[in-house]
Write a protein that holds these residues in place. Structure first.
Motif, short mmCIF file in Angstrom:
data_model
loop_
_atom_site.label_atom_id
_atom_site.label_comp_id
_atom_site.label_asym_id
_atom_site.label_seq_id
_atom_site.Cartn_x
_atom_site.Cartn_y
_atom_site.Cartn_z
N GLN A 1 11.92 -4.73 4.84
CA GLN A 1 13.24 -4.63 3.61
C GLN A 1 14.49 -3.36 3.41
O GLN A 1 14.08 -2.39 3.75
N TYR B 1 10.18 -9.11 -4.21
CA TYR B 1 9.49 -8.19 -2.75
C TYR B 1 8.68 -6.67 -3.80
O TYR B 1 9.00 -6.97 -5.11
N ARG C 1 6.51 -9.63 0.92
CA ARG C 1 7.64 -8.90 1.77
C ARG C 1 8.36 -9.53 2.70
O ARG C 1 9.08 -8.85 3.38
#
Length: 295
Positions: free
Chosen positions: A127, A195, A223
């Motif tokens: 991320q 997320y 994720r």
């Protein structure tokens, strides 16, 4: 002698079991792919593929040729890289937000490795906020991430980018994404596929809903972008994606479902000032010059 172009067309058909799919993957006309396969069959004197109007399948000879083709193309690629590749050497630790793999980025990285075979490319996919923290800690040399447009914040963490560190490659807008048949009951919480916190798209979604007085609930935490897309396709909830990254089988549903607008997002390159500038600049330029074209 078997021509590499013919081997590649045959191998792609063998992998996709579709002349149309192979042509699309190779960016060739379908008659060209068919011609390559016919010439390869003529060169080896064997039928490699059995096809009719609906199906394509490998013959026993085709299965054997697929193995040979992989080895021949690998050797061809190694020789081409050795003799035509750049002499530039070094290492680059590159990080990319996982959903940016939906751009032309994989093709760009593949070409980069072919052109610069002596550069050791180490890839980290995560991320945006995690990649930014690793960049600041000196653990990465270059990252390609999403940042909030018109602000200095990289994510909802409130951490700012170092001055002069970021280069915006493209500006886009976050949109609500769902199935064509998705409906929301009046007054029901908006189901979110998101997320984990912290996440830029998650923050934008929640802030927009709360500002509009709408309730929400997270129905799926994941994720990976593949998890986001799988859950959205399954109808588990709505996701938030940059407008240019919405797959063809999903729809932008914000207006139809009367959902609040979301903010803009930048696709941003950030560099570690202590990294090998020559190596970093080559990859950064390749991404900046090419990634937008296929978005």
């Amino acid at each position: 002698m078997y021509e590499p172009a013919q081997l590649l067309s045959f191998l792609t058909v063998a992998e996709t079991l579709s002349f149309t799919g192979a042509a699309a993957r190779l960016n060739l006309a379908q008659p060209t792919v068919s011609q390559h396969v016919r010439k390869l069959e003529a060169a080896c004197g064997r039928i490699l593929l059995e096809r009719d109007t609906q199906t394509v399948r490998l013959t026993d000879n085709g299965d054997a040729m697929a193995g040979f083709a992989r080895n021949i193309l690998a050797a061809h690629h190694s020789a081409e890289s050795y003799f035509s590749g750049s002499a530039m050497r070094g290492r680059i630790r590159f990080g990319s937000a996982d959903d940016l793999s939906l751009t032309r980025l994989p093709d760009i990285l593949r070409r980069f490795r072919r052109l610069y075979p002596q550069i050791n490319l180490e890839l980290t996919v995560s991320q945006s906020d995690r990649l930014h923290r690793r960049l600041q800690a000196g653990q990465l040399d270059l990252v390609f991430i999403k940042t909030a447009a018109n602000t200095e914040q990289v994510t909802g963490t409130g951490q700012g980018a170092n001055p002069g560190q970021g280069t915006d490659v493209r500006r886009d807008r976050f949109v609500w994404v769902g199935l064509k048949e998705t409906v929301l009951e009046q007054g029901a919480p908006v189901p979110l596929v998101a997320y984990p916190h912290p996440s830029l798209s998650r923050r934008f979604a929640i802030e927009a809903l709360e500002a509009a007085g709408r309730t929400w609930r997270v129905t799926c935490n994941t994720r990976e972008v593949n998890g986001i897309l799988a859950a959205t396709r399954a109808g588990i909830g709505l996701s938030v994606l940059p407008s240019s990254l919405v797959p063809a089988d999903l729809e932008k549903v914000g207006r139809r479902l009367d959902l609040p607008p979301l903010g803009e997002v930048d696709f941003t390159l950030m560099t570690n000032p202590l990294a090998n500038r020559d190596v970093v600049d080559v990859l950064a330029a390749a991404i900046a010059d090419n990634v937008v074209a296929g978005v």
